[in-house]
Design an enzyme around this catalytic site. Structure first.
Site, mmCIF file in Angstrom:
data_model
loop_
_atom_site.group_PDB
_atom_site.id
_atom_site.type_symbol
_atom_site.label_atom_id
_atom_site.label_comp_id
_atom_site.label_asym_id
_atom_site.label_seq_id
_atom_site.Cartn_x
_atom_site.Cartn_y
_atom_site.Cartn_z
ATOM 1 N N CYS A 1 35.614 33.411 39.879
ATOM 2 C CA CYS A 1 36.264 34.356 38.963
ATOM 3 C C CYS A 1 37.537 34.929 39.576
ATOM 4 O O CYS A 1 38.496 35.246 38.866
ATOM 5 C CB CYS A 1 35.299 35.478 38.582
ATOM 6 S SG CYS A 1 34.589 36.363 39.989
ATOM 7 N N HIS B 1 32.847 40.901 40.578
ATOM 8 C CA HIS B 1 33.336 40.016 39.515
ATOM 9 C C HIS B 1 34.761 40.417 39.149
ATOM 10 O O HIS B 1 35.078 41.605 39.063
ATOM 11 C CB HIS B 1 32.427 40.113 38.289
ATOM 12 C CG HIS B 1 32.815 39.177 37.188
ATOM 13 N ND1 HIS B 1 32.856 37.809 37.359
ATOM 14 C CD2 HIS B 1 33.190 39.404 35.893
ATOM 15 C CE1 HIS B 1 33.228 37.237 36.220
ATOM 16 N NE2 HIS B 1 33.448 38.182 35.320
#
Length: 390
Positions: free
Chosen positions: A54, A321
């Protein structure tokens, strides 16, 4: 030329989004209501998560929103620099930008690009969480090294209160330096004899301290970065006039403003074995960011910057994330990019407490000029390299 903390107990799998969306900080923006048929716009393309990638996807989306950079690759200008030397990273980046802008899919895989980067930096192939800012530095450096050319340019220097201009040896320039490179000027004053010396340093990213644990503004961070420092005790510097180490005052200004300025917030604080993430809510403007107070008066041009992309970080140091907010030059709308998930968001949702990197531009972006996708003039030796990739 080289351009210059994560602690949950369980690393979150690449596609385990539920753990993050249960966090309060992940619910601070709303997407616009979805219509039954979502039109596909150029540059609004999701990226597959290849296993904790990510961080890479967020950076690629931000670079994909920088129209002058995209245009350089879509128009084929990069190919001239690759006639003799093939850079797998650069070629893979060009192909990926083409897919994201000219492809028909709502989502593409950055596997070839990751493979090219991983061949040079194996750490990025380990499928472990990496730092988005560090990845950006690696990518910009690799693109610059592949595309640089030598030229002579004039450099301004400030001496004894006056500005002079002199020629310097050949400098290496590229589309990366033309867009992202700025220069800091350090004015160092001896507190004993008051003599003043100057030192210049180029930058592509400004890493800003965060002066508060709870709430502050981008201007607060900038003021903290550019405030005058006093070097004392073990930090004393050698004064060539006094011929001994002395205390000194150091003042920092910007002597060359970049077209695209990237701010990195120092959210990850590591002191010995203690790690923590600063979750400060940092307020930043979407338009008319004024850097005039921090620019050297001799070079002051009063540029105003507008936000074009944001990298967000959720979670802690060892398991987090990344997502991105990017403004599209075609639709002039903001989009949230969460790997394969793409949604339009209102301007009011771009301000979040999770911002980690900010991309500002001093010029409005136009729609990138491009060649037809079928017009592939990639050098044969680069095509042969591509065939080796998985």
């Amino acid at each position: 030329m080289c351009f210059i903390d994560m602690a949950s107990h369980r690393p979150v799998p690449a596609d385990d989004f539920g753990a993050y969306y249960n966090l309060a900080e992940c619910a601070d923006y709303d997407s616009l209501p979805e219509s039954k048929t979502q039109p596909h716009f150029q540059g609004v393309t999701g990226l597959r998560n290849l296993g904790n990638t990510c961080y890479m996807n967020a950076i690629l989306q931000c670079l994909c929103s920088v129209s002058p950079l995209v245009e350089y690759f879509l128009s084929g200008k990069y190919i001239t620099a690759l006639k003799k030397d093939c850079s797998e990273v650069t070629t893979a980046f060009a192909y990926l930008m083409t897919d994201m802008w000219l492809g028909d899919s709502d989502c593409v895989s950055p596997e070839i690009f990751l493979s090219a980067v991983g061949s040079l930096y194996p750490a990025f192939l380990k499928k472990t969480q990496q730092d988005a800012q560090e990845f950006l530095i690696y990518v910009l450096n690799e693109l610059h090294e592949a595309l640089k050319k030598h030229c002579r340019r004039r450099v301004n220097e400030k001496r004894t209160g006056q500005s002079c201009c002199r020629k310097v040896p050949a400098q290496e320039t590229s589309i990366i330096t033309r867009l992202f490179e700025g220069q800091l000027s350090y004015s160092i004053t001896c507190l004993k004899c008051e003599s003043c010396t100057h030192k210049n340093e180029v930058f592509t990213i400004l890493s800003l301290p965060i002066p508060s644990d709870y709430e502050c503004s981008l201007q607060d961070c900038l003021q903290c970065f550019f405030q005058q420092d006093t070097l004392t005790w073990s930090n004393q510097i050698y004064c060539s006039f006094c011929e001994i180490k002395q205390e000194a005052a150091v003042r920092t200004t910007i002597s060359k403003v970049p077209k695209i300025i990237v701010f990195h917030f120092k959210r990850f604080d590591i002191q010995g074995t203690v790690k923590r993430k600063l979750r400060t809510d940092i307020h930043y403007p979407l338009t008319n960011l004024d850097l005039t107070p921090y620019i050297c008066p001799v070079f002051r041009k009063h540029p105003m910057y507008n936000l074009c992309a944001v990298v967000n970080h959720f979670g802690d140091l060892d398991g987090g994330h990344y997502t991105a907010f990017c403004k599209n030059s075609v639709t002039q709308a903001w989009y949230s990019f969460d790997d394969t998930r793409v949604s339009e968001i209102p301007d009011t949702s771009v301000q979040t407490a999770t911002a980690y990197l900010l991309f500002y531009s001093c010029q409005p972006f136009s729609i990138p000029a491009q060649k037809r996708k079928s017009q592939d003039s990639t050098p044969d030796h680069c095509k042969q390299a591509i065939r080796k990739w998985p």
